[in-house]
Motif scaffolding. Sequence first.
Motif, PDB file in Angstrom:
ATOM      1  N   ARG A  58      41.395 -21.458  23.063  1.00  0.00           N
ATOM      2  CA  ARG A  58      39.969 -21.199  22.851  1.00  0.00           C
ATOM      3  C   ARG A  58      39.192 -22.497  23.036  1.00  0.00           C
ATOM      4  N   ILE A  59      38.162 -22.417  23.854  1.00  0.00           N
ATOM      5  CA  ILE A  59      37.376 -23.606  24.183  1.00  0.00           C
ATOM      6  C   ILE A  59      35.905 -23.318  23.942  1.00  0.00           C
ATOM      7  N   GLU A  60      35.250 -24.215  23.228  1.00  0.00           N
ATOM      8  CA  GLU A  60      33.806 -24.143  23.025  1.00  0.00           C
ATOM      9  C   GLU A  60      33.124 -24.928  24.147  1.00  0.00           C
ATOM     10  N   LEU A  61      32.532 -24.202  25.088  1.00  0.00           N
ATOM     11  CA  LEU A  61      31.860 -24.885  26.189  1.00  0.00           C
ATOM     12  C   LEU A  61      30.725 -25.770  25.673  1.00  0.00           C
ATOM     13  N   GLY A  62      30.063 -25.320  24.604  1.00  0.00           N
ATOM     14  CA  GLY A  62      28.978 -26.111  24.022  1.00  0.00           C
ATOM     15  C   GLY A  62      29.444 -27.462  23.510  1.00  0.00           C
ATOM     16  N   GLU A  63      30.691 -27.526  23.008  1.00  0.00           N
ATOM     17  CA  GLU A  63      31.215 -28.802  22.517  1.00  0.00           C
ATOM     18  C   GLU A  63      31.409 -29.781  23.668  1.00  0.00           C
ATOM     19  N   ILE A  64      31.874 -29.264  24.816  1.00  0.00           N
ATOM     20  CA  ILE A  64      32.026 -30.132  25.990  1.00  0.00           C
ATOM     21  C   ILE A  64      30.662 -30.609  26.456  1.00  0.00           C
ATOM     22  N   GLU A  65      29.694 -29.692  26.493  1.00  0.00           N
ATOM     23  CA  GLU A  65      28.343 -30.055  26.931  1.00  0.00           C
ATOM     24  C   GLU A  65      27.727 -31.103  26.003  1.00  0.00           C
ATOM     25  N   ASN A  66      27.882 -30.906  24.693  1.00  0.00           N
ATOM     26  CA  ASN A  66      27.328 -31.869  23.728  1.00  0.00           C
ATOM     27  C   ASN A  66      27.967 -33.246  23.892  1.00  0.00           C
ATOM     28  N   THR A  67      29.282 -33.260  24.144  1.00  0.00           N
ATOM     29  CA  THR A  67      29.969 -34.534  24.332  1.00  0.00           C
ATOM     30  C   THR A  67      29.463 -35.227  25.594  1.00  0.00           C
ATOM     31  N   LEU A  68      29.242 -34.452  26.652  1.00  0.00           N
ATOM     32  CA  LEU A  68      28.684 -35.021  27.882  1.00  0.00           C
ATOM     33  C   LEU A  68      27.292 -35.599  27.635  1.00  0.00           C
ATOM     34  N   LEU A  69      26.471 -34.845  26.903  1.00  0.00           N
ATOM     35  CA  LEU A  69      25.096 -35.287  26.657  1.00  0.00           C
ATOM     36  C   LEU A  69      25.034 -36.522  25.767  1.00  0.00           C
ATOM     37  N   VAL A  74      24.568 -39.516  31.200  1.00  0.00           N
ATOM     38  CA  VAL A  74      24.305 -38.105  31.510  1.00  0.00           C
ATOM     39  C   VAL A  74      22.945 -37.680  30.965  1.00  0.00           C
ATOM     40  N   ARG A  75      22.121 -37.121  31.839  1.00  0.00           N
ATOM     41  CA  ARG A  75      20.793 -36.658  31.442  1.00  0.00           C
ATOM     42  C   ARG A  75      20.814 -35.175  31.063  1.00  0.00           C
ATOM     43  N   GLU A  76      21.488 -34.366  31.865  1.00  0.00           N
ATOM     44  CA  GLU A  76      21.608 -32.927  31.603  1.00  0.00           C
ATOM     45  C   GLU A  76      23.029 -32.495  31.927  1.00  0.00           C
ATOM     46  N   ALA A  77      23.497 -31.442  31.256  1.00  0.00           N
ATOM     47  CA  ALA A  77      24.867 -30.987  31.495  1.00  0.00           C
ATOM     48  C   ALA A  77      25.017 -29.514  31.170  1.00  0.00           C
ATOM     49  N   ALA A  78      25.880 -28.852  31.919  1.00  0.00           N
ATOM     50  CA  ALA A  78      26.259 -27.465  31.647  1.00  0.00           C
ATOM     51  C   ALA A  78      27.707 -27.303  32.088  1.00  0.00           C
ATOM     52  N   VAL A  79      28.461 -26.507  31.363  1.00  0.00           N
ATOM     53  CA  VAL A  79      29.869 -26.285  31.683  1.00  0.00           C
ATOM     54  C   VAL A  79      30.133 -24.792  31.764  1.00  0.00           C
ATOM     55  N   LEU A  80      30.780 -24.364  32.841  1.00  0.00           N
ATOM     56  CA  LEU A  80      31.121 -22.960  33.048  1.00  0.00           C
ATOM     57  C   LEU A  80      32.595 -22.849  33.412  1.00  0.00           C
ATOM     58  N   VAL A  81      33.116 -21.623  33.333  1.00  0.00           N
ATOM     59  CA  VAL A  81      34.447 -21.326  33.859  1.00  0.00           C
ATOM     60  C   VAL A  81      34.262 -20.546  35.153  1.00  0.00           C
ATOM     61  N   ARG A  82      34.868 -21.031  36.223  1.00  0.00           N
ATOM     62  CA  ARG A  82      34.772 -20.352  37.513  1.00  0.00           C
ATOM     63  C   ARG A  82      36.154 -20.235  38.130  1.00  0.00           C
ATOM     64  N   LEU A  90      37.521 -25.189  34.529  1.00  0.00           N
ATOM     65  CA  LEU A  90      36.312 -25.678  33.867  1.00  0.00           C
ATOM     66  C   LEU A  90      35.504 -26.486  34.875  1.00  0.00           C
ATOM     67  N   VAL A  91      34.257 -26.067  35.076  1.00  0.00           N
ATOM     68  CA  VAL A  91      33.373 -26.741  36.030  1.00  0.00           C
ATOM     69  C   VAL A  91      32.216 -27.378  35.267  1.00  0.00           C
ATOM     70  N   ALA A  92      32.041 -28.663  35.444  1.00  0.00           N
ATOM     71  CA  ALA A  92      30.944 -29.385  34.791  1.00  0.00           C
ATOM     72  C   ALA A  92      29.825 -29.632  35.798  1.00  0.00           C
ATOM     73  N   TYR A  93      28.615 -29.227  35.420  1.00  0.00           N
ATOM     74  CA  TYR A  93      27.414 -29.520  36.207  1.00  0.00           C
ATOM     75  C   TYR A  93      26.662 -30.626  35.472  1.00  0.00           C
ATOM     76  N   VAL A  94      26.355 -31.711  36.171  1.00  0.00           N
ATOM     77  CA  VAL A  94      25.709 -32.840  35.511  1.00  0.00           C
ATOM     78  C   VAL A  94      24.554 -33.377  36.355  1.00  0.00           C
ATOM     79  N   ALA A  95      23.502 -33.796  35.655  1.00  0.00           N
ATOM     80  CA  ALA A  95      22.427 -34.586  36.249  1.00  0.00           C
ATOM     81  C   ALA A  95      22.519 -35.952  35.583  1.00  0.00           C
ATOM     82  N   LEU A  96      22.651 -37.001  36.379  1.00  0.00           N
ATOM     83  CA  LEU A  96      23.012 -38.313  35.856  1.00  0.00           C
ATOM     84  C   LEU A  96      21.861 -39.309  35.902  1.00  0.00           C
ATOM     85  N   HIS A  97      21.878 -40.234  34.948  1.00  0.00           N
ATOM     86  CA  HIS A  97      21.004 -41.398  35.014  1.00  0.00           C
ATOM     87  C   HIS A  97      21.564 -42.414  36.006  1.00  0.00           C
TER      88      HIS A  97
END
Length: 237
Positions: A58-69, A74-82, A90-97
């Motif tokens: 069991r994986i909390e995608l929000g926990e990965i996103e919060n850790t990225l943020l 990292v400016r913005e982040a979202a994690v999905l399963v594809r 696990l696919v990480a979408y990131v907008a970076l500084h």
Amino acid sequence: MLLRRGKIPSGPQRATFAFAGSVKILSNSSGREADVANITVCYFLGSRSHQVKLRGLRIELGEIENTLLNLSSVREAAVLVRQISGHAQLVAYVALHEPALSNGDLQERLRKHLPDYMIPTVWVSLPSMPLSNNGKIDRKALPEPKDQGQDPVHMEPVSDTQKLLANLWEQLFKIERVGLNDNFFSLGGHSLLAVQTLYLLEQHTGVQIQVREFFEAPTLRMLASKIDERLLEKQPS
């Protein structure tokens, strides 16, 4: 909604608050009550809709996103399963500084805070995240990852170790050929497949490679080089 008094949990469970006037309330409808400095607040333990089960874990995608943020780069982040190459990833979408930051750098920084099975293996860098009308990230609008697995310029394995690795990966991923710069995790590999591959490698070569080392050397060329180094170390001086 009826709320009962309680205490805000410690540890990995985090409280997220929205502010309305002088009272802290949740934007999420599910929550519990806590009393802090005589101010009644609500908190939630994470959105159930963002919890996934991947390879039995069991994986909390929000926990990965919060850790990225929490990473300064990292400016913005979202994690999905594809589904990629027939495997759930696990696919990480990131907008970076820092646009020049590599995926390997991000993975290494995440690994300081999260276990290996929660580290995204596919990364998509975007200038900014697509937003819905209410200003939240529009997950449905996030693009499908491009084929990142095989290098467009195929480089044939040369050494015995490289050829052994290529043969194992070809059987594992059911593909015709693997080149020196192909990335195990982008081809569809994950931590459980990595463990299986490392077991087979040990049977063939007698060399033990840790999963963490595999993440650090994910291409065929890099992993073969690491194996050859261990083989040299085992030779009598």
